[in-house]
Write a protein that holds these residues in place. Structure first.
Motif, PDB file in Angstrom:
ATOM      1  N   GLY A 110      -5.060  11.210 -58.539  1.00 35.62           N
ATOM      2  CA  GLY A 110      -4.667  10.132 -59.430  1.00 35.62           C
ATOM      3  C   GLY A 110      -3.793  10.645 -60.552  1.00 35.62           C
ATOM      4  O   GLY A 110      -3.462  11.838 -60.632  1.00 35.62           O
ATOM      5  N   VAL A 111      -3.409   9.753 -61.457  1.00 38.81           N
ATOM      6  CA  VAL A 111      -2.566  10.110 -62.588  1.00 38.81           C
ATOM      7  C   VAL A 111      -3.469  10.569 -63.730  1.00 38.81           C
ATOM      8  O   VAL A 111      -4.163   9.765 -64.364  1.00 38.81           O
ATOM      9  CB  VAL A 111      -1.702   8.909 -63.034  1.00 38.81           C
TER      10      VAL A 111
ATOM     11  N   ALA B 210       5.097  -1.015 -61.211  1.00 37.27           N
ATOM     12  CA  ALA B 210       3.806  -1.488 -60.704  1.00 37.27           C
ATOM     13  C   ALA B 210       2.798  -0.346 -60.653  1.00 37.27           C
ATOM     14  O   ALA B 210       3.151   0.834 -60.575  1.00 37.27           O
ATOM     15  CB  ALA B 210       3.982  -2.096 -59.309  1.00 37.27           C
ATOM     16  N   GLY B 211       1.532  -0.714 -60.667  1.00 38.55           N
ATOM     17  CA  GLY B 211       0.454   0.242 -60.437  1.00 38.55           C
ATOM     18  C   GLY B 211       0.466   1.408 -61.417  1.00 38.55           C
ATOM     19  O   GLY B 211       0.571   1.238 -62.633  1.00 38.55           O
TER      20      GLY B 211
ATOM     21  N   SER C 204      -4.543  11.561 -49.909  1.00 40.02           N
ATOM     22  CA  SER C 204      -4.849  10.129 -49.935  1.00 40.02           C
ATOM     23  C   SER C 204      -3.882   9.416 -50.870  1.00 40.02           C
ATOM     24  O   SER C 204      -3.098  10.048 -51.591  1.00 40.02           O
ATOM     25  CB  SER C 204      -6.288   9.911 -50.397  1.00 40.02           C
ATOM     26  N   ALA C 205      -3.921   8.090 -50.858  1.00 40.92           N
ATOM     27  CA  ALA C 205      -3.042   7.303 -51.722  1.00 40.92           C
ATOM     28  C   ALA C 205      -3.278   7.656 -53.185  1.00 40.92           C
ATOM     29  O   ALA C 205      -4.416   7.894 -53.613  1.00 40.92           O
ATOM     30  CB  ALA C 205      -3.282   5.811 -51.494  1.00 40.92           C
ATOM     31  N   HIS C 206      -2.203   7.698 -53.955  1.00 39.64           N
ATOM     32  CA  HIS C 206      -2.184   7.975 -55.392  1.00 39.64           C
ATOM     33  C   HIS C 206      -2.465   9.435 -55.725  1.00 39.64           C
ATOM     34  O   HIS C 206      -2.669   9.768 -56.894  1.00 39.64           O
ATOM     35  CB  HIS C 206      -3.158   7.069 -56.145  1.00 39.64           C
TER      36      HIS C 206
ATOM     37  N   THR D 235       5.567   2.207 -50.303  1.00 37.95           N
ATOM     38  CA  THR D 235       6.696   2.045 -51.228  1.00 37.95           C
ATOM     39  C   THR D 235       8.027   1.982 -50.504  1.00 37.95           C
ATOM     40  O   THR D 235       8.998   1.446 -51.029  1.00 37.95           O
ATOM     41  CB  THR D 235       6.725   3.208 -52.242  1.00 37.95           C
ATOM     42  N   GLY D 236       8.064   2.529 -49.288  1.00 30.11           N
ATOM     43  CA  GLY D 236       9.314   2.530 -48.546  1.00 30.11           C
ATOM     44  C   GLY D 236       9.808   1.140 -48.180  1.00 30.11           C
ATOM     45  O   GLY D 236      11.002   0.944 -47.958  1.00 30.11           O
TER      46      GLY D 236
END
Length: 552
Positions: free
Chosen positions: A505-506, A457-458, A486-488, A446-447
């Motif tokens: 995650g979300v 997004a996403g 990890s990512a997310h 994102t940077g």
């Protein structure tokens, strides 16, 4: 609603008042003294990474102007170097971040200057408390002095030191051990062979050194020297202290260099822990609640952590109401953390001071002993590391939705760089202490994106909605990375920087449940009434509180 009454204008009381003001809560600080502190060069404080960051965040400029971050740590035994450890001033410049060392009067002066610039804090000098009364909606106290008067507050916090009047008025016991360690101290200006480094020398080869002597640098070529004394008995006369100074400097430099003696003293360390830290609407913090300091541990560090922990909980109650669980969690978390620190020190003392069978736990190892002492002085290990509230009553139940990261739940989060939705890029620690939870999304890449794109997004739109639906206010931040995540991954962080939980995650329902647990559950107030303006209108005052109309 009435302000919070803070009794005591030492560093802990001033930090608490500033931390409350940062979260929109007014306070009145009852200062027994005249509003200024005696300058004592030999009375210094050491602030660790987390506590120094908090003090700076609250607007105290003294750490930058009059404090010194050590460049290294050096341990010696007899004539040999046991350990040499470089220290960094910023993350990633050393194995450990350097503590900040400065005179206590300079710290207090800097905090007073920050308070003077804060409209939500009122100082009341020459105000010694002698009466304390509580009712379901607040606290009433009387102070004697030139302007003897009554004061009315929503809550009261006793930060009035080891001989705390608040603790005595609340009839709270303060058991523990007396004269755990004694030290002779001197502050002097001179040149030593290790500029900028803190030095611990055990069993030094000259006669007057005693079992242990430390040298810790201050700005402007000043050093604080401490000699460990027998717990009782030895009387340190001015002449005897001068001999210690000269012998120690000659032992380190080959001959006694020129020096200017600025201040001297002898201080005795006690280990004590108050039985209770909360009595209805009154709380204890700092030396009023605990005394420690043997083996390099820092009582002021713990007092500042008390203030940070309590401030956001009082702010939640002041603005929105709070459950009893939230207010009780202050004692549950902080008393347990300090008790663990005291146990670690008491268990280590026989090993390090050569008394009894526990010494066999570290059989004859100078390096093992050095590690224990280094922990206390540098703020790591069981003697010095920032506390983890693993068993907090505010911890949400562990579920399959929780994801492991490099920080265990309840521990302080790592100070990574984050980006706010408005595009501001800051360290995570700079967003703490504002009275709301932090929700951090780990999103690599994102940077380098335009913020207008990744906000829509996403997972971001779903996460924005989830944060808006939390039972308490939350701020959404984005990090490029976080250790072990990890990512997310989504991290939920308390206002004092301790991790509530991490999710893979979300997950809106799980995030809501964790946030509800972190605020103690429910919205019922401690007195069973409503919140906000309705509660303020419903509260009744005692007749004496009406005489305190000058406190708004």
């Amino acid at each position: 609603m009435d302000p919070v009454i803070v009794v005591g204008a030492g560093p802990v009381g001033l930090v608490l008042s500033l931390a409350l003001a940062a979260q929109g809560v007014p306070s009145v600080v009852l200062d027994e003294g005249p509003g200024k502190d005696e300058q004592r060069s030999a009375r210094t404080v050491v602030l660790r990474e987390d506590t120094a960051a908090l003090v700076e965040r609250l607007g105290c400029a003294t750490l930058r102007d009059e404090g010194l971050r050590w460049s290294g740590w050096r341990s010696m035994r007899r004539k040999q170097l046991v350990r040499e450890l470089p220290l960094g001033e910023v993350p990633d410049t050393g194995p450990l971040l350097a503590p900040v060392h400065l005179p206590q009067h300079a710290l207090t002066r800097g905090l007073r200057a920050a308070v003077a610039a804060q409209s939500l804090v009122r100082m009341a000098p020459l105000s010694r408390i002698d009466t304390l009364e509580q009712d379901p909606s607040g606290v009433t106290v009387h102070t004697r002095g030139p302007d003897s008067t009554w004061w009315r507050g929503s809550y009261l916090v006793g930060c009035d030191g080891a001989r705390s009047t608040v603790r005595k008025l609340l009839d709270i016991r303060f058991p523990g051990r007396t004269a755990v360690e004694r030290h002779a101290v001197a502050a002097l200006r001179t040149e030593l062979p290790w500029p900028g480094e803190a030095v611990l020398h055990r069993a030094a080869p000259w006669r007057t050194a005693g079992p242990e002597v430390t040298a810790r640098p201050l700005p402007d070529g000043v050093w604080r020297l401490d000699w460990l004394l027998p717990p009782r008995g030895e009387l340190v006369t001015p002449d005897a202290l001068i001999i210690r100074v000269r012998d120690t400097l000659a032992g380190w430099c080959g001959e006694t260099p020129a020096y200017e003696l600025l201040d001297t003293g002898v201080y005795t360390l006690h280990h004590r822990l108050a039985r209770r830290w909360r009595s209805e609407r009154a709380f204890l913090a700092g030396d009023a609640a605990h005394l420690l300091g043997a083996l390099g541990t820092q009582g002021l560090d713990e007092g500042v952590r008390d203030a940070e922990n309590l401030a956001w909980k009082l702010a939640q109650s002041w603005h929105h109401g709070a459950s009893e669980l939230l207010l009780d969690s202050y004692q549950a978390e902080r008393r347990a953390a300090v008790a663990a620190r005291l146990r670690a020190a008491d268990q280590s003392l026989p090993i390090l001071r050569g008394g009894g069978g526990l010494r066999t736990l570290v059989p004859g190892s100078a390096r093992g002993h050095d590690t224990l002492l280094t922990d206390g002085h540098l703020g790591c290990g069981p003697l010095g590391a920032p506390p983890s509230y693993t068993h907090s009553p505010l911890a949400p139940p562990r579920t399959e939705a929780h994801a492991p990261v490099g920080t265990p739940p309840g521990a302080p989060v790592v100070d990574v760089r984050v980006t706010a939705p408005d595009g501001t890029s800051v360290r995570l620690r700079e967003r703490l202490g504002r009275g709301h939870l932090l929700v951090v999304l780990v999103a690599p890449g994102t940077g380098v994106w335009d913020r207008r794109h990744w906000l829509t997004a996403g997972v971001m739109p779903r996460l924005i909605d989830a944060v808006a639906a939390l039972p308490v206010k939350g701020e959404l931040l984005v990090a490029e990375n976080y250790p072990g995540a990890s990512a997310h991954t989504v991290l939920l962080v308390r206002p004092d920087g301790h991790l509530v939980a991490a999710f893979g995650g979300v997950l809106p329902a799980e995030l809501f449940a964790a946030a509800d647990a972190a605020r103690g559950g429910g919205i019922e107030t401690a007195d069973g009434g409503g919140t906000g303006a309705a509660r303020d209108e419903a509260r009744h005052r005692s007749p004496r509180s009406e005489r305190a109309a000058h406190v708004n």
